[in-house]
Design an enzyme around this catalytic site. Structure first.
Site, mmCIF file in Angstrom:
data_model
loop_
_atom_site.group_PDB
_atom_site.id
_atom_site.type_symbol
_atom_site.label_atom_id
_atom_site.label_comp_id
_atom_site.label_asym_id
_atom_site.label_seq_id
_atom_site.Cartn_x
_atom_site.Cartn_y
_atom_site.Cartn_z
ATOM 1 N N GLU A 116 0.811 -1.219 0.000
ATOM 2 C CA GLU A 116 0.000 0.000 0.000
ATOM 3 C C GLU A 116 0.846 1.272 0.000
ATOM 4 O OE1 GLU A 116 -3.061 0.436 -0.469
ATOM 5 O OE2 GLU A 116 -3.984 -1.517 -0.163
ATOM 6 N N GLU A 145 6.886 -21.556 8.573
ATOM 7 C CA GLU A 145 7.142 -20.694 9.723
ATOM 8 C C GLU A 145 8.159 -21.295 10.691
ATOM 9 O OE1 GLU A 145 4.171 -21.214 13.323
ATOM 10 O OE2 GLU A 145 3.074 -20.579 11.544
#
Length: 295
Positions: free
Chosen positions: A81, A112
């Site tokens: 963004e 992870e």
């Protein structure tokens, strides 16, 4: 895991499956209202992180988010963004997620837990000592994030640990710890809920305040946005119209003369000067519009 707040059962939702939809919604909404308050205690630490991030960004450093699962996706989202909102280069604010791009839309088994991959992913973007690395992990114990922060420390990058548990593992390997204790989730262990909301709010604060600090905002207007579509082009013209007190048509004409650069257009108008002079004023004042106008 059982001692982690994010894994604990919420006493307000012990019979969640027996609630009516409306009752459950009211309960979730009530829990969500705790999130903003939970951020308040870390504001002093967040202030220090942002001050140092601004300094490093001005010196050519980058802001890098790294995480797994929801945490990683939120980092990628905030980084993405920044390009249209603040006209940053895609290499200036970077979001890295365990498992790579594929992990944005599906779970990558074991990603992870890969400590070394956190290091490898930072090496791949040529991390350097000017950069800021923000490791994001709701539990605060994700090996991928811990590995990334450990490597970042080794090359003297600024390291920040953002978690939703107190005294988290990743806090011990970061220069700054941001621990937002939002309490147990409505759905035990589902950290895409309150924890994810808290992380999103904190990342928004970090990127927004950093961009304000490097001159990408005038008052509360986005004067460095990248007009990638018609809506943003119209917004750009309206910003010039608002700041300079022009009609829409006048602002549009000025926007075109400034080669679609809002900052240059504003300085040209308020200083009654040429495009070339406006550019020079901005360059000499760290690209900050108000300073360029006053110079």
């Amino acid at each position: 895991m059982e001692h982690l707040t994010t894994e604990s059962r919420n006493t307000q939702t012990m019979h969640l499956d027996e609630m009516s939809i409306l009752e459950a919604l009211k309960t979730i909404n009530k829990e969500d209202q705790l999130v903003a308050k939970a951020i308040e205690p870390i504001l002093p630490q967040l202030n220090r992180v942002i001050e140092q991030t601004i300094t490093r960004f001005r010196d050519g450093g980058r802001l890098i988010y790294i995480g797994a699962g929801t945490s990683g996706r939120l980092g990628v989202l905030d980084a993405a963004e920044c390009v249209p909102t603040f006209n940053t280069h895609p290499n200036e604010v970077i979001g890295l997620i365990a498992g790579g791009q594929q992990a944005m839309t599906e779970a990558i088994e074991g990603a992870e837990d890969n400590y070394e991959m956190g290091m490898t992913d930072l090496k791949a973007i040529h991390l350097n000592e000017k950069d800021v690395v923000i490791g994001i992990s709701a539990s605060g114990r994700t090996p991928y994030v811990k590995g990334a922060l450990t490597y970042a420390n080794e090359i003297s990058a600024l390291t920040v640990a953002l978690s939703c548990n107190t005294n988290s593992d990743i806090s011990t390997v970061a220069s700054h710890a941001l621990e937002v204790n939002v309490g147990p989730e409505v759905l035990a262990g589902s950290t895409r809920l309150k924890s994810g909301t808290a992380q999103k709010l904190v990342l928004n604060m970090i990127s927004t305040m950093t961009m304000i600090g490097v001159g990408k905002v005038y008052d509360n207007l986005m004067v460095d946005l990248k007009a990638t579509n018609h809506k943003l082009e119209q917004r750009s013209i309206h910003i010039i119209e608002e700041i300079c007190g022009l009609t829409f048509e006048e602002a549009q004409e000025l926007y075109i003369k400034a080669d679609n650069d809002i900052k240059i257009a504003i300085v040209m108008n308020l200083c009654n000067t040429t495009k070339s002079d406006a550019q020079s004023r901005l360059i000499n004042n760290n690209d900050i519009v108000k300073k360029a106008i006053q110079s």
